[in-house]
Design a protein around this motif. Structure first.
Motif, PDB file in Angstrom:
ATOM      1  N   ILE A   1     -65.676  60.451 -88.226  1.00 17.55           N
ATOM      2  CA  ILE A   1     -67.003  60.709 -88.926  1.00 17.55           C
ATOM      3  C   ILE A   1     -67.789  61.870 -87.696  1.00 17.55           C
ATOM      4  N   PRO A   2     -68.045  62.923 -88.017  1.00 15.15           N
ATOM      5  CA  PRO A   2     -68.398  63.747 -87.009  1.00 15.15           C
ATOM      6  C   PRO A   2     -69.749  63.623 -86.695  1.00 15.15           C
ATOM      7  N   GLY A   3     -70.202  63.725 -85.267  1.00 19.20           N
ATOM      8  CA  GLY A   3     -71.648  63.814 -84.802  1.00 19.20           C
ATOM      9  C   GLY A   3     -72.476  64.992 -85.082  1.00 19.20           C
ATOM     10  N   ASN A   4     -73.767  64.760 -85.192  1.00 23.14           N
ATOM     11  CA  ASN A   4     -74.517  66.015 -85.516  1.00 23.14           C
ATOM     12  C   ASN A   4     -74.930  66.915 -84.306  1.00 23.14           C
ATOM     13  N   LYS A   5     -74.304  66.013 -82.975  1.00 22.54           N
ATOM     14  CA  LYS A   5     -74.534  66.670 -81.673  1.00 22.54           C
ATOM     15  C   LYS A   5     -76.206  66.758 -81.422  1.00 22.54           C
ATOM     16  N   MET A   6     -77.044  66.220 -82.071  1.00 29.01           N
ATOM     17  CA  MET A   6     -78.446  66.381 -81.990  1.00 29.01           C
ATOM     18  C   MET A   6     -78.892  64.937 -81.061  1.00 29.01           C
ATOM     19  N   THR A   7     -78.680  65.155 -79.595  1.00 26.95           N
ATOM     20  CA  THR A   7     -79.237  63.998 -78.849  1.00 26.95           C
ATOM     21  C   THR A   7     -80.676  63.813 -78.722  1.00 26.95           C
ATOM     22  N   VAL A   8     -81.128  62.915 -78.183  1.00 26.59           N
ATOM     23  CA  VAL A   8     -82.728  62.608 -78.132  1.00 26.59           C
ATOM     24  C   VAL A   8     -83.139  63.948 -77.206  1.00 26.59           C
TER      25      VAL A   8
END
Length: 268
Positions: A184-191
């Motif tokens: 499941i790909p991550g959105n790459k938007m960390t905190v």
């Protein structure tokens, strides 16, 4: 026991102001009755004052966009965003479904926060919030919590909803696998990435359009990002009033405004 205390009209102005300061404020639904001359005050703390556009944008992205790579950073259609904005401005019951682009909805949310007449964290508290950036540990969180208590109810409720949403987006930043082993790909938007995007929209020194409103020095910019990171990471604790603080407030009110205690305890 059967007496309703959802709304009251017989308290003095000073007492009413005190209740408003406790964020038991006039909900939108009571505006009509107040305008007819009878002052009503809600004691119902579950009346959330979150703009429809904010809640619907958050819901749409939570449902359709948590796995969208680069959400809030990828470009959107200015024409479609403007159309959605105009529909909300006209008071239409805008329904956001899977046919709307996640990037358009993300851009609309950012625009709304950027262009609020008074920023989500009011400008008079800008310096106070920034002063917490380089504090550490419990002292930083305790100071942030006290500052959050100063927000007007609508701002407080909206900020809580937004931070809850941003925390959920960050939770999906990294790739994962489903029970069948499929990635499941991550959105790459960390905190950190989210704080960089939203910080300048939430914490503003100047109003949009004012001279130098788009200019922020490097030191302020870094502080804004750090503050928003802490708000996203700790929003649950920051928006929770401890039993000890509640008891302290009740004791103080008992000495100064016993009538308020009566209403609050009946409502509770």
């Amino acid at each position: 026991g059967a007496m309703s205390v959802d709304s009251i009209s017989d308290l003095s102005d000073n007492t009413s102001k005190l209740l408003e300061a406790l964020q038991l404020s006039h909900p939108h639904e009571l505006d009509l009755r107040r305008s007819r001359g009878k002052k009503m005050l809600s004691l119902n703390p579950i009346t959330w004052q979150v703009p429809r556009i904010v809640d619907r944008c958050c819901q749409h992205i939570e449902m359709h966009g948590l796995q969208t790579v680069g959400i809030f950073r990828v470009g959107s259609s200015k024409k479609r965003v403007q159309q959605l904005r105009e529909e909300f401005d006209q008071g239409l019951d805008v329904f956001l479904d899977e046919h709307q682009s996640v990037h358009d909805v993300a851009a609309l949310l950012k625009e709304f926060l950027r262009d609020m007449p008074d920023s989500l964290i009011p400008r008079e508290l800008y310096e106070a919030f920034l002063s917490t950036a380089y504090m550490e540990g419990p002292a930083q969180l305790a100071t942030l919590q006290l500052l959050l208590f100063l927000l007007p109810p609508c701002h407080s409720d909206t900020l809580h909803r937004l931070l809850q949403f941003l925390s959920e987006v960050a939770r999906h930043a990294e790739s994962s696998r489903d029970p069948d082993g499929q990635e499941i790909p991550g959105n790459k938007m960390t905190v950190s990435n989210l704080a960089t995007v939203f910080g300048p929209n939430i914490l503003q020194r100047e109003k949009p359009g004012e001279k130098d409103s788009g200019v922020m020095n490097i030191e302020d910019s870094s502080a804004v990002i750090l503050v928003l990171q802490r708000l996203i990471e700790h929003y649950q604790a920051l928006f929770t009033v401890s039993p000890e603080m509640q008891q302290d407030i009740l004791r103080r009110l008992f000495e100064t405004d016993p009538d308020v205690i009566d209403y609050l305890l009946r409502r509770k």
